[in-house]
Design an enzyme around this catalytic site. Structure first.
Site, PDB file in Angstrom:
ATOM      1  N   ASP A 376       0.876  -1.171   0.000  1.00  0.00           N
ATOM      2  CA  ASP A 376       0.000   0.000   0.000  1.00  0.00           C
ATOM      3  C   ASP A 376       0.910   1.216   0.000  1.00  0.00           C
ATOM      4  O   ASP A 376       1.412   1.639   1.039  1.00  0.00           O
ATOM      5  CB  ASP A 376      -0.882  -0.041   1.255  1.00  0.00           C
ATOM      6  CG  ASP A 376      -2.035   0.940   1.179  1.00  0.00           C
ATOM      7  OD1 ASP A 376      -1.899   1.945   0.470  1.00  0.00           O
ATOM      8  OD2 ASP A 376      -3.055   0.696   1.848  1.00  0.00           O
ATOM      9  N   ILE A 377       1.170   1.762  -1.194  1.00  0.00           N
ATOM     10  CA  ILE A 377       2.174   2.803  -1.369  1.00  0.00           C
ATOM     11  C   ILE A 377       1.477   4.161  -1.402  1.00  0.00           C
ATOM     12  O   ILE A 377       0.778   4.497  -2.361  1.00  0.00           O
ATOM     13  CB  ILE A 377       3.041   2.531  -2.623  1.00  0.00           C
ATOM     14  CG1 ILE A 377       4.076   3.621  -2.833  1.00  0.00           C
ATOM     15  CG2 ILE A 377       2.203   2.291  -3.869  1.00  0.00           C
ATOM     16  CD1 ILE A 377       5.117   3.281  -3.887  1.00  0.00           C
ATOM     17  N   GLU A 378       1.664   4.935  -0.328  1.00  0.00           N
ATOM     18  CA  GLU A 378       0.951   6.195  -0.160  1.00  0.00           C
ATOM     19  C   GLU A 378       1.876   7.284   0.375  1.00  0.00           C
ATOM     20  O   GLU A 378       2.977   7.021   0.854  1.00  0.00           O
ATOM     21  CB  GLU A 378      -0.226   6.019   0.813  1.00  0.00           C
ATOM     22  CG  GLU A 378      -1.268   4.997   0.389  1.00  0.00           C
ATOM     23  CD  GLU A 378      -2.481   5.022   1.306  1.00  0.00           C
ATOM     24  OE1 GLU A 378      -3.096   6.101   1.442  1.00  0.00           O
ATOM     25  OE2 GLU A 378      -2.800   3.971   1.894  1.00  0.00           O
ATOM     26  N   ASN A 379       1.372   8.507   0.330  1.00  0.00           N
ATOM     27  CA  ASN A 379       1.963   9.671   0.975  1.00  0.00           C
ATOM     28  C   ASN A 379       3.312  10.047   0.341  1.00  0.00           C
ATOM     29  O   ASN A 379       3.803   9.399  -0.564  1.00  0.00           O
ATOM     30  CB  ASN A 379       2.100   9.435   2.485  1.00  0.00           C
ATOM     31  CG  ASN A 379       1.789  10.679   3.296  1.00  0.00           C
ATOM     32  OD1 ASN A 379       2.077  11.788   2.896  1.00  0.00           O
ATOM     33  ND2 ASN A 379       1.171  10.465   4.455  1.00  0.00           N
ATOM     34  N   ASP A 381       6.325  10.015   1.573  1.00  0.00           N
ATOM     35  CA  ASP A 381       7.523   9.255   1.902  1.00  0.00           C
ATOM     36  C   ASP A 381       7.717   8.046   1.000  1.00  0.00           C
ATOM     37  O   ASP A 381       8.834   7.534   0.875  1.00  0.00           O
ATOM     38  CB  ASP A 381       7.511   8.829   3.372  1.00  0.00           C
ATOM     39  CG  ASP A 381       6.251   8.035   3.745  1.00  0.00           C
ATOM     40  OD1 ASP A 381       5.292   8.039   2.953  1.00  0.00           O
ATOM     41  OD2 ASP A 381       6.242   7.430   4.840  1.00  0.00           O
TER      42      ASP A 381
END
Length: 557
Positions: A376-379, A381
């Site tokens: 779950d690749i978010e935000n 960073d």
């Protein structure tokens, strides 16, 4: 309104004018062309090769034909002219005559970079002919035939390029290297390889399944379709040049197609469940009440450095998380861990290299003998960080290689029309790095969906499908088979409302388009609390307990 049927005439005048200027400006006297057709397979009697057609819109038919038993059919659309051509060796400064028999509305015959001609003959074959002279150093020519936008299918047969053949050079192209599989479905395998070199120029790559040639393309990637589910195939590639020389076969790559809609782990209904907060329900009780078989377990984070742990604090094994997973499996279900999320101390930025990150992922895989993992690749960073994006993709590529059969899933945010610029980059890099991602899952919530969460979810998903098609060269069915939707039940943080009726519509659309994955955030929230706002343990709307989970269990892909 403009008359579209006048456009071919204007283009023809321009082409003829250009050709006339080129001929008028020629200084060297052309050589004499001895009448001999230098085109292989001029009447399509042996299939399509070595002709290649843009968009896969060309096929060989048995009627109507001009001569022999076969002809070319070009399936023109409103956006594609179905251009088919082949490249052959020619001699410099030499006159050639290109001719062929065509049938259809506005059919063109010509040579790339030179003259062309056209006719409109919808009901009977008509012969076209055009002459040209090669340049002083020209050793190859690409001849073509095509129709015109929205004018219906055209037919071509008995195409001839009369003149002397090209150089008698017999050097074959170098062997294509680096053949690899970049994706697969239950009916297709996508391949890519490194370009070959050749002294007269590589014109095509022939793809073989075993000893049978199954496809011919001009570039260094292809998708072989029409395959059987759950079947092992071995592919090789050969390069072909303008003189007709063919390289030796590349090294083989063996790929087993997916099991299809009945396969576990790829066609996946897997709502999120988190055990560290949000009043987690009994996973097996929900399974019994709804029929759900898979959960997406959130979240695996860093416990410091490049070390994975549940929520960054609970051990992978020996605790409550493992006990719950064991109970799910005992009840006939399974889990896919979600690694990352919006907040928290994540592995992507903490692991300094792709190899180290792959090692962290491997610890999670080994702890549970996993069939699939979700990042779950978010935000800012991870998702909005090019270095970390590439690190995650390369790490997934490593674990995919080291764990045959493992499915890899990327989950990321979206706009109402499809991936954002960062989402587009993620997809493009997945292709460039040959990461071989199985499912690209978008999260159509907190994205400005407003009052039309069904329509905007569909629009966003269609945008993702279109991006996958353009990036990987897939057809619609293959692209949909790599798509996932992860919604938010009830009220989102932006007060977008996804009711049970809307989620049912989304589920039915997903089934109708045979996407790979359907999830939502979350089972913990799949309880009624009308007017309760956005909380971690209820949906904020009136509903039956576990109603969204029951709807999701009806996803079959």
């Amino acid at each position: 309104m403009r008359n579209p049927l006048r456009r071919p005439g204007r283009r023809l005048l321009a082409l003829l004018g250009t050709a006339a200027l080129a001929l008028a400006g020629a200084v060297a006297l052309p050589g004499t062309a001895h009448a001999a057709n230098v085109l292989p397979n001029p009447g399509f009697e042996s299939g399509l090769s070595p002709w290649s057609c843009g968009g896969g819109l060309g096929s060989v038919v048995s009627s109507p034909v001009h001569g022999g038993t076969k002809a070319l059919a070009g399936a023109v659309s409103s956006s594609d002219i179905a251009k088919c051509g082949q490249t052959v060796a020619v001699r410099p400064n030499t006159a050639y005559t290109l001719s062929g028999w065509v049938r259809g509305s506005y059919v063109y015959l010509g040579v790339d970079g030179g003259a062309s001609t056209w006719t409109s003959s919808p009901s009977a074959y008509s012969q076209l002919s055009v002459s040209f002279t090669t340049g002083a150093s020209q050793t190859s020519a690409t001849v073509y035939v095509h129709g015109w936008y929205a004018q219906g299918t055209y037919y071509a047969d008995d195409i001839s390029l009369d003149g002397p053949g090209g150089s008698t050079d017999t050097q074959a192209p170098t062997v294509p290297g680096g053949l690899t599989s970049t994706g697969r479905t239950s009916s297709s395998v996508s391949l890519s390889w490194n370009a070959s070199t050749d002294n007269v120029g590589v014109t095509a790559y022939d793809i073989y399944s075993g000893s049978n040639q199954v496809l011919s393309v001009s570039g260094t990637s292809a998708t072989v379709s029409g395959l059987a589910p759950a079947t092992a195939y071995t592919f090789t590639v050969k390069a072909r040049d303008a003189a007709g020389n063919t390289s030796a076969a590349s090294g083989p790559v063996s790929v087993t197609t997916e099991q299809g809609s009945g396969g576990t782990g790829f066609k996946q209904a897997a709502p999120y469940l988190y055990l560290g907060w949000g009043d987690p329900p009994s996973a097996t009780s929900v399974m019994s009440a709804t029929g759900i078989k898979w959960y997406t377990m959130a979240f695996v984070l860093s416990s410091g450095g490049c070390n994975p742990a549940w929520d960054g604090s609970r051990p992978l094994t020996g605790g409550n998380d493992q006990s719950v997973i064991n109970s799910i499996r005992s009840a006939g279900g399974d889990i896919v861990p979600s690694i990352g999320g919006w907040s928290g101390n994540k592995l992507g930025p903490n692991c300094s290299t792709a190899e180290a990150l792959a090692g962290a992922y491997q610890k999670v895989i080994d702890a549970y003998g996993l069939k699939a993992i979700d990042v779950d690749i978010e935000n800012t960073d991870e998702f909005e960080n090019a270095t970390v994006q590439d690190r995650i993709l390369n790490a997934l590529k490593i674990v995919k290689t080291n764990n045959p059969g493992l499915r890899t899933i990327l989950t990321f945010g979206t706009s109402t029309t499809g991936p954002t610029s960062w989402g587009n980059r993620l997809i493009e890099q997945a292709k460039a790095l040959n990461a071989n991602i199985d499912v690209f899952t978008i999260m159509p919530f907190d994205f400005g969906g407003g009052a039309d969460m069904y329509g905007n979810t569909v629009n966003a998903t269609e945008g993702l499908k279109a991006k996958l098609k353009s990036t990987f060269g897939w057809d619609d069915a293959t692209a949909y088979a790599h798509v996932g939707i992860s919604g938010m039940n009830g009220l989102s943080d932006q007060q977008e409302l996804t009711s049970t009726a809307i989620w049912t519509q989304i589920r039915d659309w997903a089934n109708g388009h045979h996407i790979a994955r359907l999830a939502f955030w979350s089972v913990n929230r799949d309880r009624s609390c009308p007017g309760g706002g956005v909380t971690s343990n209820c949906s904020g709307i009136s509903q039956n307990a576990w109603q969204f989970t029951s709807i999701t269990a009806g996803f079959t892909g």
